[in-house]
Design an enzyme around this catalytic site. Structure first.
Site, PDB file in Angstrom:
ATOM      1  N   SER A 100       0.846  -1.384   0.080  1.00 47.18           N
ATOM      2  CA  SER A 100      -0.217  -0.013  -0.003  1.00 47.18           C
ATOM      3  C   SER A 100       0.963   1.153  -0.083  1.00 47.18           C
ATOM      4  O   SER A 100       1.723   1.455  -0.850  1.00 47.18           O
ATOM      5  CB  SER A 100      -1.095   0.016   1.050  1.00 47.18           C
ATOM      6  OG  SER A 100      -1.854   1.161   1.031  1.00 47.18           O
ATOM      7  N   ASP A 241      -2.883   6.526  -3.775  1.00 44.51           N
ATOM      8  CA  ASP A 241      -1.614   5.570  -3.206  1.00 44.51           C
ATOM      9  C   ASP A 241      -1.366   4.554  -3.984  1.00 44.51           C
ATOM     10  O   ASP A 241      -1.840   4.245  -5.193  1.00 44.51           O
ATOM     11  CB  ASP A 241      -2.038   5.394  -1.735  1.00 44.51           C
ATOM     12  CG  ASP A 241      -2.855   3.991  -1.653  1.00 44.51           C
ATOM     13  OD1 ASP A 241      -3.674   3.915  -2.618  1.00 44.51           O
ATOM     14  OD2 ASP A 241      -2.764   3.313  -0.732  1.00 44.51           O
ATOM     15  N   ASP A 243      -1.256   1.403  -4.334  1.00 44.97           N
ATOM     16  CA  ASP A 243      -2.277   0.417  -4.689  1.00 44.97           C
ATOM     17  C   ASP A 243      -3.900   0.607  -4.942  1.00 44.97           C
ATOM     18  O   ASP A 243      -4.755  -0.033  -4.857  1.00 44.97           O
ATOM     19  CB  ASP A 243      -2.118  -0.846  -3.590  1.00 44.97           C
ATOM     20  CG  ASP A 243      -2.851  -0.503  -2.383  1.00 44.97           C
ATOM     21  OD1 ASP A 243      -2.762   0.580  -1.903  1.00 44.97           O
ATOM     22  OD2 ASP A 243      -3.624  -1.564  -1.523  1.00 44.97           O
TER      23      ASP A 243
HETATM   24 MG    MG Z   1      -3.568   1.519  -0.344  1.00 42.56          MG
END
Ligand code: MG
Length: 454
Positions: A100, A241, A243
């Site tokens: 992430s 972000d 992901d």
């Molecule tokens: Mg994320």
């Protein structure tokens, strides 16, 4: 096990090569495969743009194969796309290879259940236990298939949402500045925005995982996007972000408005549309530390706001349990259950543009139209017991509404103080929000004083 390998119920995270190695990844994927295979021996696998992703993807597939799980590979994809693919294929679960918003040195496996939601509680604990115990291998010829259509299905589903009036958005011909931090989101977000009739000027849209800045979409990291908005005269700047499950907004003047507003705008988009359509009293779900800007948005439309303990799974489960119309987190994570109860930046982008199109207002005008708040965070040393601290806080702030789901949250109409133990350090975290920084600071300081005295 090394000291920075972090094992939790929804996955395992570590520094690449130091504690997250191919061997560790294979062991956890194998454990997940054993768990998933108890129902359906088919697992969806995808990854974000990190350089270590392809090798870890192979290590995951090896682990799954060793316990007889078939695999569907969706390749480089947003985490919400992988979650949707799990449901689409009726799989026993999914593994997203992604850390992430964590810095570039990190990677992780995130475990997705058959319902497309991250594992939690007993299910996650079972996978952890299987990673330690080993469990039986299963010799079975496994099939490895590739799904090239997952991203396209995701985009199509977003554009089909009844809350998104594609034609109305297209007519506005928005100019959008986009920053995907060279994660998985560049091509996906560009494609979505272009289908919504936007003119897109992008930075960091390459998907090579070479993050040029700290990857979390918080205001201090969005200076380059602010400059791009001003230089191009864009209507809005959008940052995702790595992901692609969190989204933050920069207004048309180049000001990063704070990631709390993403959910507040999405709530207004969805509830405003429902008001036009009619319907009963809706529920909105967020966690106990989410900003009042979200509560104000829900209140404006007469919706009930329900708060859960901090943690994405808590919010997702509450959305489903309450049949809420929308929910999410103050970190830019919007969950819209008409598509799925997972944080989804493409959904967030479509809803933000829907709000701009429907209201005809600029981003800065939408921000100015509602009360503003400041959030202040602090820490205090943690003593042997927390109950005396909570008791002292409740006595001191007897006029506040108390919520004890996750530590203690004391709330008034326009401010709150949330005090909870850290899960990772021997400290107490204090977070307060109020109409001014001074008032929020006062709450936090009084909380710290009582922590020290109790
Ligand atoms: Mg994320």
């Amino acid at each position: 096990m090394t000291d920075t390998l972090m094992v939790g119920v929804s996955g395992v995270r570590g520094i690449v090569g130091k504690d997250l190695t191919d061997e560790v990844v294979t062991r956890y994927a194998r454990a997940f495969g054993l768990w998933a295979g108890e129902r359906t021996p088919l697992v969806v696998v995808g990854r974000d743009a990190r350089a270590s992703g392809p090798a870890f993807e192979q290590a995951v597939i090896a682990g799954l194969g060793s316990v007889g799980c078939d695999v569907v590979r969706v390749g480089l994809a947003p985490t919400p796309t992988i979650q949707l693919a799990v449901e689409h294929h009726g799989a026993g679960g999914g593994i997203a290879v992604t850390a992430s918003h964590n810095p570039i040195e990190w990677n992780a496996l995130k475990f997705i259940g058959p319902d497309g939601i991250f594992l939690d509680g007993p299910e996650g604990a079972r996978v952890q236990a299987l990673a330690v115990e080993g469990g039986p291998g299963r010799s079975r010829a496994v099939k490895i298939a590739t799904d090239d259509g997952a991203v396209e299905r995701h985009l199509h589903a977003v554009l089909e949402l009844s809350a998104v009036d594609v034609e109305r958005i297209r007519r506005r011909k928005f100019a959008v500045a986009l920053d995907a931090v060279r994660g998985a989101g560049g091509p996906v977000m560009r494609a979505l925005l272009e289908r919504l009739g936007c003119t897109v000027t992008g930075i960091n849209l390459e998907t090579d995982g070479q993050f040029p800045r700290a990857p979390e979409p918080v205001p201090e990291n969005l200076g380059e996007l602010s400059t791009l908005v001003r230089r191009t005269g864009a209507d809005v700047g959008i940052a995702v972000d790595p992901d692609v499950d969190r989204l933050a907004i920069v207004d048309e003047t180049g000001a990063a408005i704070g990631e709390d507003y993403t959910l507040a705008f999405a709530v207004r988009a969805v509830l405003g549309g429902r008001r036009e359509a009619g319907g009963g009293k809706p529920s909105v779900v967020c966690n106990l530390s989410t900003s009042l800007v979200v509560e104000d948005a829900a209140r404006e439309f007469g919706a009930a706001l329900v708060r859960t303990p901090v943690g994405e799974v808590h919010v997702a489960r509450a959305i489903l349990r309450l049949a809420a119309v929308i929910g999410g987190e103050g970190n830019g994570g919007v969950m819209y259950p008409d598509l799925h109860a997972g944080r989804d930046a493409p959904v967030a982008a479509a809803l933000v543009l829907e709000l701009l199109a429907r209201t005809g207002k600029r981003v800065s005008e939408l921000v100015a139209a509602a009360p503003r708040y400041t959030i202040v965070k602090a820490k205090a040393p943690r003593g042997p017991a927390l109950e005396p601290v909570y008791a002292a806080l409740r006595r001191r702030f007897a006029d506040a509404q108390a919520d004890v789901q996750d530590g203690l949250r004391l709330a008034w109409r326009d401010r709150w103080l949330h005090v909870r133990p850290s899960n990772t350090e021997p400290i107490i975290r204090l977070i307060a929000e109020a109409p001014s920084g001074a008032l929020a600071r006062e709450l936090v300081d009084e909380g710290r004083r009582l922590c020290a005295a109790s």
